[in-house]
Design a protein around this motif. Structure first.
Motif, PDB file in Angstrom:
ATOM      1  N   VAL A   5       0.839  -1.202   0.000  1.00  0.00           N
ATOM      2  CA  VAL A   5       0.000   0.000   0.000  1.00  0.00           C
ATOM      3  C   VAL A   5       0.872   1.249   0.000  1.00  0.00           C
ATOM      4  N   SER A  34      -3.329   3.665  -8.061  1.00  0.00           N
ATOM      5  CA  SER A  34      -4.555   3.412  -7.309  1.00  0.00           C
ATOM      6  C   SER A  34      -4.663   1.921  -7.003  1.00  0.00           C
ATOM      7  N   PRO A  68      -7.156   0.390  -4.499  1.00  0.00           N
ATOM      8  CA  PRO A  68      -8.176   0.403  -3.435  1.00  0.00           C
ATOM      9  C   PRO A  68      -8.493  -0.962  -2.860  1.00  0.00           C
ATOM     10  N   VAL A  69      -8.467  -2.022  -3.667  1.00  0.00           N
ATOM     11  CA  VAL A  69      -8.829  -3.346  -3.163  1.00  0.00           C
ATOM     12  C   VAL A  69      -7.801  -3.836  -2.150  1.00  0.00           C
ATOM     13  N   THR A 110      -5.668  -1.991  -0.497  1.00  0.00           N
ATOM     14  CA  THR A 110      -5.686  -1.089   0.653  1.00  0.00           C
ATOM     15  C   THR A 110      -6.827  -1.425   1.609  1.00  0.00           C
ATOM     16  N   LEU A 111      -8.030  -1.607   1.063  1.00  0.00           N
ATOM     17  CA  LEU A 111      -9.175  -1.908   1.916  1.00  0.00           C
ATOM     18  C   LEU A 111      -9.056  -3.277   2.579  1.00  0.00           C
TER      19      LEU A 111
END
Length: 301
Positions: free
Chosen positions: A252, A261, A263-264, A266-267
């Protein structure tokens, strides 16, 4: 070929045993006497010190480290360096941070010692199935270790390869683990939705087995999920606490530094952190806000 193995924990011992099965001689060291005893029973020449390990190898020597990332690697290298000679090779097969690997490679290069980073995937199944090896370092030491990589991989011609210079192997493994975080999270969320739909009474283990064959979501992680659900359909006795070993965080951070980017990944990392909050202040505040703006009921804790 002969190889020194430092660290005879489960994965290190399994890797050493796989090498022995393929005809290689392995001299192993671990500070724990029980680990050394178990390694001896697997055909590994276990010794009780790094000095004995180095002395037990013919020059030019190759030594593989399977020790925890961070200071343990630096301490091990500091103990090994005075005992090594020009032309020797050290392999770091753990999950070291790639910038640390680049620093260590530069330091050992000043002494004429090769340093190879090998991102290693395969877990407890690697002994039987082989390991996926993502290798970084100069081409000459990597090529010299070809027989070792061919023995550890699922087959001599697949599952391993040099991906770039020093640091590239550990960087590739870092991203590999970040992807793994996202895939695991997607499976976990999907099965949670299925489990919550109680009126259908879906057999999750059986469904996982169906998905394993022909489905576009089939994977080894799904195979493992199917095994877990068949053994324990309701996951009794398993606490909702998910650890992380660091590679997801590094991935991340690199994504942010590189303006990519992600996001997956990171989340999925944030969900792991959230799983450790037995008493989540954030969730309490969310409930309070819902009550303030909409009069929604608050469940008493």
């Amino acid at each position: 070929m002969e190889l020194g193995m430092v660290g005879l924990g489960r994965m290190g011992a399994n890797m050493a045993q796989r090498l022995v099965k393929h005809g290689h001689r392995v001299v192993g060291f671990d500070p724990g006497p029980q680990a050394r005893e178990q390694a001896s029973q697997r055909g590994i020449d276990a010794v009780d010190s790094l000095t004995a390990l180095v002395a037990g190898l013919k020059s030019t020597r190759a030594i593989w480290l399977m020790v925890p990332a961070g200071e343990t690697v630096d301490r091990t290298l500091a103990d090994l360096l005075p005992q090594l000679s020009r032309g020797d090779i050290v392999v770091d097969g753990g999950n070291s941070f790639y910038k640390d690997t680049m620093r260590r490679a530069a330091m050992l290069s000043e002494h004429g010692i090769g340093y190879v980073d090998c991102g290693t995937s395969g877990g407890v199944w690697g002994l039987a199935e082989g390991y996926s090896l993502m290798i970084g370092g100069d081409e000459i030491p990597v090529e010299r270790l070809r027989p070792v990589f061919e023995a550890l991989a699922p087959a001599p011609d697949r599952g391993w390869g040099r991906v770039g210079p020093s640091g590239a192997g550990h960087f590739a493994k870092m991203v590999h683990n970040g992807i793994e975080y996202g895939m695991m999270q997607a499976y976990a969320e999907g099965f949670a939705i299925l489990e919550r739909k109680q009126e259908f009474g879906i057999d999750l283990g059986r469904l996982a087995q169906i998905w394993r064959h022909g489905s576009v979501v089939r994977s080894w992680l799904l195979d493992l999920s199917a095994n877990a659900l068949e053994r324990n359909p309701t996951l009794d006795g398993i606490a909702p606490f998910v650890a992380d070993s660091g590679e997801g965080r590094w991935t991340v951070a690199e994504a942010i530094d590189l303006d990519v980017s992600a996001p997956v990944i990171t989340l999925s990392l944030l969900e792991r952190l959230r799983s450790r909050e037995d008493d989540s202040f954030a969730d309490k505040l969310l409930a309070a806000m819902r009550n303030e703006f909409g009069g929604h009921a608050i469940r008493k804790g």
